[in-house]
Enzyme design. Structure first.
Site, PDB file in Angstrom:
ATOM      1  N   GLU A 441      51.856  53.029  60.259  1.00 32.45           N
ATOM      2  CA  GLU A 441      51.660  53.440  61.673  1.00 32.45           C
ATOM      3  C   GLU A 441      50.290  54.083  61.877  1.00 32.45           C
ATOM      4  OE1 GLU A 441      52.964  53.320  64.685  1.00 32.45           O
ATOM      5  OE2 GLU A 441      54.679  52.094  64.125  1.00 32.45           O
TER       6      GLU A 441
HETATM    7  C1  LIG Z   1      56.207  50.502  52.789  1.00 31.71           C
HETATM    8  C2  LIG Z   1      55.393  49.939  53.906  1.00 31.71           C
HETATM    9  C3  LIG Z   1      55.999  49.620  55.112  1.00 31.71           C
HETATM   10  C4  LIG Z   1      55.248  49.048  56.144  1.00 31.71           C
HETATM   11  N1  LIG Z   1      55.880  48.631  57.294  1.00 31.71           N
HETATM   12  C5  LIG Z   1      55.187  47.858  58.175  1.00 31.71           C
HETATM   13  C6  LIG Z   1      55.860  47.189  59.249  1.00 31.71           C
HETATM   14  O1  LIG Z   1      57.059  47.350  59.446  1.00 31.71           O
HETATM   15  N2  LIG Z   1      55.122  46.373  60.060  1.00 31.71           N
HETATM   16  C7  LIG Z   1      53.795  46.171  59.877  1.00 31.71           C
HETATM   17  O2  LIG Z   1      53.207  45.409  60.623  1.00 31.71           O
HETATM   18  N3  LIG Z   1      53.134  46.811  58.877  1.00 31.71           N
HETATM   19  C8  LIG Z   1      53.791  47.624  58.022  1.00 31.71           C
HETATM   20  N4  LIG Z   1      53.136  48.238  56.981  1.00 31.71           N
HETATM   21  C9  LIG Z   1      51.699  48.072  56.858  1.00 31.71           C
HETATM   22  C10 LIG Z   1      50.926  49.355  57.146  1.00 31.71           C
HETATM   23  O3  LIG Z   1      51.021  49.679  58.509  1.00 31.71           O
HETATM   24  C11 LIG Z   1      49.484  49.141  56.660  1.00 31.71           C
HETATM   25  O4  LIG Z   1      49.528  49.100  55.250  1.00 31.71           O
HETATM   26  C12 LIG Z   1      48.546  50.211  57.153  1.00 31.71           C
HETATM   27  O5  LIG Z   1      48.356  50.072  58.533  1.00 31.71           O
HETATM   28  C13 LIG Z   1      47.173  50.149  56.463  1.00 31.71           C
HETATM   29  O6  LIG Z   1      46.667  48.851  56.475  1.00 31.71           O
HETATM   30  P1  LIG Z   1      46.139  48.201  55.111  1.00 31.71           P
HETATM   31  O7  LIG Z   1      47.162  48.417  54.061  1.00 31.71           O
HETATM   32  O8  LIG Z   1      45.720  46.807  55.379  1.00 31.71           O
HETATM   33  O9  LIG Z   1      44.879  49.070  54.718  1.00 31.71           O
HETATM   34  P2  LIG Z   1      43.380  48.812  55.226  1.00 31.71           P
HETATM   35  O10 LIG Z   1      43.368  48.560  56.661  1.00 31.71           O
HETATM   36  O11 LIG Z   1      42.732  47.816  54.330  1.00 31.71           O
HETATM   37  O12 LIG Z   1      42.723  50.255  54.942  1.00 31.71           O
HETATM   38  C14 LIG Z   1      42.381  50.683  53.597  1.00 31.71           C
HETATM   39  C15 LIG Z   1      41.764  52.098  53.689  1.00 31.71           C
HETATM   40  O13 LIG Z   1      40.562  52.041  54.478  1.00 31.71           O
HETATM   41  C16 LIG Z   1      40.641  52.948  55.569  1.00 31.71           C
HETATM   42  N5  LIG Z   1      39.986  52.343  56.713  1.00 31.71           N
HETATM   43  C17 LIG Z   1      40.161  51.091  57.202  1.00 31.71           C
HETATM   44  N6  LIG Z   1      39.374  50.897  58.277  1.00 31.71           N
HETATM   45  C18 LIG Z   1      38.715  52.050  58.489  1.00 31.71           C
HETATM   46  C19 LIG Z   1      37.762  52.489  59.454  1.00 31.71           C
HETATM   47  N7  LIG Z   1      37.358  51.707  60.434  1.00 31.71           N
HETATM   48  N8  LIG Z   1      37.310  53.751  59.359  1.00 31.71           N
HETATM   49  C20 LIG Z   1      37.735  54.587  58.387  1.00 31.71           C
HETATM   50  N9  LIG Z   1      38.620  54.214  57.452  1.00 31.71           N
HETATM   51  C21 LIG Z   1      39.100  52.976  57.489  1.00 31.71           C
HETATM   52  C22 LIG Z   1      42.124  53.199  55.794  1.00 31.71           C
HETATM   53  O14 LIG Z   1      42.362  54.454  56.399  1.00 31.71           O
HETATM   54  C23 LIG Z   1      42.663  53.121  54.380  1.00 31.71           C
HETATM   55  O15 LIG Z   1      42.504  54.367  53.757  1.00 31.71           O
HETATM   56  C24 LIG Z   1      53.856  48.851  55.961  1.00 31.71           C
HETATM   57  C25 LIG Z   1      53.238  49.215  54.764  1.00 31.71           C
HETATM   58  C26 LIG Z   1      53.995  49.726  53.736  1.00 31.71           C
HETATM   59  C27 LIG Z   1      53.309  50.044  52.429  1.00 31.71           C
END
Ligand SMILES: Cc1cc2nc3c(=O)[nH]c(=O)nc-3n(C[C@H](O)[C@H](O)[C@H](O)COP(=O)(O)OP(=O)(O)OC[C@H]3O[C@@H](n4cnc5c(N)ncnc54)[C@H](O)[C@@H]3O)c2cc1C
Length: 606
Positions: A441
């Site tokens: 989220e």
């Molecule tokens: C157990 C679990 C349940 C989940 N449930 C759902 C679900 O029901 N539906 C769904 O759609 N998703 C779900 N997710 C996905 C979750 O919302 C994402 O993992 C999360 O939004 C982060 O995206 P990412 O993993 O691609 O990380 P990335 O977007 O790749 O980010 C990696 C890191 O870089 C940082 N970062 C990225 N962009 C920037 C920026 N512009 N400025 C500063 N920092 C930045 C982030 O803060 C993070 O620390 C779930 C994930 C897990 C692990």
């Protein structure tokens, strides 16, 4: 073995004494049924269900986890039966509109239910929790037919829902979404693509799952302006809601993850699955943002659930575990040693946990009242005002409370010493389960950018000014000019709070000036700024709770100890936690140069 008792007295204190919920419900005709008797009865019943049915499945669910076999997911033993009890008890429909089978009670009351369920068993609570997201989307943007078909079943709880946003290449940056939606002649769309990390994406609790999916239409603009929203059921249905053929949505696998192991996190493959557009074309993200604040308050709750569960268990342990003697002399001379609760360092951890649970709970119920106002707004203007207010505090709630929830979970583990690291007690599970809350989220970093970038700088601090005005009015009313009989006692809270508010405004202004010259200032300061803001918002909650406790102390003899404990915890918060803002202020105002000056190749010499 974890234990949990629903903190009904504390919740009632907030609803009745601090936030005057019954005055609030009384002013809203839709909520006239939410009388104290009914609310008390619901809380008692909910507590019984959570303590008796959900808590016992918490550790066993973690141990067994969900299992995947040829596209099917089986939830841990007991989950299916507990879910059926949840549905039979009418819990899913509690705070949803009557038109589609709901009971029409306030969202804030739904929050009380979610708190108890989430504390007893967060993994279980995620299945109905995700449905709420899907229901809100359909309610807000669906056609009458879509509402009739999907909303009714979701409200009953006989189907569950999901939110399918994330793909392998993107979670934060949803502008990169690749899933495709090809129009069919009958008005439906063929949805193709892969979504990952989908909570409750596949399970055995219901015979259908309604996925809300972000996808791109042919020739849609690149980036976030070309994303649309679709309803994609796992199983095709007829108009009466009878489940038919499989809809080409298959679960490729589930994640083997750090915590919330009883919550299934699925990889979903959409292979020309039939989907139905919801909301306008290319406005998918905007549609989702209409209730994003509410959803994020729901995730903020996870921090408080973890804090409460960890606190209740570490408190029991700290009263029983014997180790050495108090520094000021034996406190329990008849025992071989004093219980560890006598030691200042253990007390510091316990008091911090208590301040987080109770202060955070106040933040949640403060916000829940605003959610109610959004739900019943009669004009766009009314809705806009409430939504802007909620929008301002939402990133603070989401990131600050989940970070503090994790802190409390860690203190809980620490209080157990080596036993905290052992699975049997459940304390390490709370840490593992809670870790995700700072990630999904919107990560803490992304919430912080939202707060400082959008809610402060882009809106020229308007929401902060409104919030500061509210806090300063409280301060003035309780301390400076009023006939408040507790004026003298309240000064110890009112002065630091007023000063903190003034500093918050000043630092925000200075950051805005600095960001004008160097945009990296925003990214470099944002997380510290968010945490700094969180401590001040929580201070406002503690000051309000202290005021209410002083008022009640005068008359309510039976509960005097409860109110005294509130005031003492408020004193602890102001002396031992609010000063964290000083170091946060120093780091957030520091030049980003030291972050940015090291060339990427110089990070490591391996
Ligand atoms: C157990 C679990 C349940 C989940 N449930 C759902 C679900 O029901 N539906 C769904 O759609 N998703 C779900 N997710 C996905 C979750 O919302 C994402 O993992 C999360 O939004 C982060 O995206 P990412 O993993 O691609 O990380 P990335 O977007 O790749 O980010 C990696 C890191 O870089 C940082 N970062 C990225 N962009 C920037 C920026 N512009 N400025 C500063 N920092 C930045 C982030 O803060 C993070 O620390 C779930 C994930 C897990 C692990």
């Amino acid at each position: 073995m974890l234990s949990y008792k629903a903190p009904i007295k504390d919740i009632k204190f907030l609803l009745e004494d601090v936030f005057d919920y019954y005055g609030h419900y009384g002013k809203i005709p839709e909520y006239e049924e939410a009388t104290p008797d009914l609310v008390d009865a619901i809380m008692e019943e909910c507590a019984k269900f959570c303590e008796g049915e959900l808590l016992p499945l918490n550790q066993s669910g973690d141990k067994e986890g969900c299992t995947f076999n040829e596209g099917k997911v089986t939830t841990p033993k007991g989950f299916k039966e507990a879910y059926q009890q949840y549905v039979d008890g009418g819990w899913q429909s509690l705070s949803h509109p009557e038109g589609y089978g709901g009971q029409g009670l306030p969202s804030s009351l739904g929050m009380v239910k979610s708190e108890m369920m989430g504390t007893a068993n967060w993994s279980f609570a995620m299945y109905p929790g995700l449905s709420h997201g899907a229901m809100n989307t359909i309610h807000e943007h669906g056609t009458d037919e879509q509402k009739e078909l999907y909303l009714t079943k979701l409200t009953e709880g006989v189907w569950t829902g999901t939110m399918c946003l994330t793909e392998p290449q993107c979670g934060t940056d949803l502008g990169q979404v690749k899933t495709k939606a090809e129009p069919n002649d009958d008005g439906s769309y063929n949805i193709s693509g892969t979504k990952i990390f989908i909570s409750a994406g596949e399970h055995d609790l219901t015979d259908n799952i309604i996925h809300i999916v972000l996808a791109r239409l042919p020739n849609a603009p690149a980036g976030t302006r070309g994303i649309s929203l679709f309803i994609v059921p796992k199983m095709q249905t007829d108009e009466a809601g009878n489940v038919g053929e499989h809809n080409n949505v298959t679960c490729g696998s589930i994640e083997d993850k750090m915590g919330i192991k009883a919550s299934s996190t699925a990889v979903l493959n959409f292979d020309e699955a039939k989907g139905y557009l919801i909301g306008p074309e290319n406005k998918g993200l905007e549609c989702m943002f209409t209730f994003m604040n509410t959803a994020r308050v729901g995730t903020a709750l996870q921090g408080i659930c973890a804090a409460e569960l960890a606190y209740q268990n570490s408190l029991l342990y700290a009263k029983e575990r014997l180790s050495m003697r108090s520094l000021t002399g034996k406190k329990f001379p008849d025992k071989v040693a004093d219980p560890i609760i006598v030691h200042p360092d253990v007390r510091k951890m316990l008091m911090t946990q208590k301040a987080i649970s109770e202060g955070g709970r106040a933040m949640i119920y403060y916000a829940a009242k605003i959610v109610d106002q959004i739900d019943v707004a009669k004009t766009d203007e009314e809705k806009q005002i409430a939504d802007t207010k909620l929008g301002f505090i939402t990133p603070i709630l989401k990131a600050f409370l989940t970070e503090l929830g994790l802190e409390s979970a860690n203190h809980g583990l620490q209080i157990f010493g080596g036993h905290g690291y052992i699975k049997e007690w459940g304390m390490e599970q709370i840490v593992r389960d809670t870790r995700i809350a700072t990630l999904y989220e919107g990560t803490t970093g992304i919430q912080a950018l939202d707060l400082l970038g959008r809610k402060i700088l882009l809106s020229r601090g308007r929401s902060l000014k409104d919030f500061s005005y509210e806090v300063l009015s409280f301060c003035k009313d309780k301390s400076m000019i009023s006939s408040n009989p507790h004026k003298r006692q309240m000064n110890k809270f009112i002065w630091p709070l007023s000063k903190a508010i003034a500093n918050w405004q000043q630092y925000s202004f200075r950051l805005a000036l600095k960001a004008k010259n160097n945009r990296d200032f925003v990214g470099s300061a944002s997380v510290d700024y968010l945490m700094y803001s969180g401590y001040i918002v929580m201070a406002y909650m503690w000051a309000q709770m202290a005021q209410s406790a002083y008022e009640k102390l005068a008359g309510d003899v039976e509960n005097r100890d409860f109110y005294r404990a509130k005031i003492k915890t408020a004193e602890f918060y102001f002396e031992k936690m609010l000063p964290r803002t000083k170091s946060l202020a120093a780091t957030m105002m520091a030049d980003p140069k030291t972050l940015m000056q090291l060339d990427e190749e110089l990070f490591s010499f391996l």
